[in-house]
Design a protein around this motif. Structure first.
Motif, PDB file in Angstrom:
ATOM      1  N   ALA A  16       0.813  -1.222   0.000  1.00 38.73           N
ATOM      2  CA  ALA A  16       0.000   0.000   0.000  1.00 38.73           C
ATOM      3  C   ALA A  16       0.847   1.273   0.000  1.00 38.73           C
ATOM      4  N   PRO A  17       1.956   1.357   0.779  1.00 41.47           N
ATOM      5  CA  PRO A  17       2.759   2.586   0.710  1.00 41.47           C
ATOM      6  C   PRO A  17       3.372   2.835  -0.670  1.00 41.47           C
ATOM      7  N   THR A  20       0.580   4.177  -2.853  1.00 40.34           N
ATOM      8  CA  THR A  20       0.318   5.569  -2.478  1.00 40.34           C
ATOM      9  C   THR A  20       1.384   6.492  -3.043  1.00 40.34           C
ATOM     10  N   ARG A  21       2.635   6.067  -2.942  1.00 36.02           N
ATOM     11  CA  ARG A  21       3.741   6.877  -3.465  1.00 36.02           C
ATOM     12  C   ARG A  21       3.628   7.039  -4.976  1.00 36.02           C
ATOM     13  N   ARG A  24       0.750   9.500  -5.695  1.00 32.86           N
ATOM     14  CA  ARG A  24       1.099  10.835  -5.204  1.00 32.86           C
ATOM     15  C   ARG A  24       2.078  11.506  -6.170  1.00 32.86           C
ATOM     16  N   ASN A  42      -9.719   4.351  -4.943  1.00 33.42           N
ATOM     17  CA  ASN A  42      -9.124   3.023  -4.893  1.00 33.42           C
ATOM     18  C   ASN A  42     -10.258   2.013  -4.769  1.00 33.42           C
TER      19      ASN A  42
END
Length: 139
Positions: A16-17, A20-21, A24, A42
């Motif tokens: 997930a990170p 997200t990155r 972003r 999402n």
């Protein structure tokens, strides 16, 4: 600037990170070109209707074909000349399986920012109550 709707299918194993990155950075690139990000949704883990081949996997790897993955959708305004470069940077990420870019013909701003997970063609429950009350009073 025209409105674009982009749907991205990624692998299921991406953390997930990392996801997200990725989005972003994509949103920052849109803003740097003078665009506006309207919404990012999402949809979570989905089973694909058919297998998807990863463009970044080697021929002998087990992770070449995917039947399950994450679906993410973005609505954004950007200049047409910058769209190709933005989509290419998104496609180069190792976890992205498929990118579909759509240009909606007619859409209202409240439909883009609704964040409703239900059927968009079904009226909200409060409108159904008003319609039922009006129908029952005439009987």
């Amino acid at each position: 600037m025209p409105l674009y709707h982009i749907i991205v299918a990624t692998t299921a194993v991406v953390p997930a990170p990392e996801l997200t990155r990725l989005f972003r950075t994509f949103a920052k690139q849109i803003l740097e070109t003078g665009g506006v990000v309207r919404s990012c949704e999402n949809y979570g883990m989905k089973r694909f209707p058919h297998r998807m081949r990863s463009p970044h996997a080697s021929a002998g790897e087990a992770e070449r074909y995917h039947y399950l993955g994450r679906m993410v959708a973005l609505y954004f305004d950007v200049a047409p000349y910058a769209l190709g470069r933005l989509v290419n940077t998104l496609k180069q990420h190792y976890c992205v399986l498929r990118v579909t870019t759509l240009k909606p013909k007619k859409i209202k701003m409240d439909q883009v920012n609704s964040h409703k997970w239900g059927n968009p063609w079904k009226p909200p429950p409060d409108e159904l109550v008003v319609a039922d009350a009006a129908g029952s009073s005439s009987s």
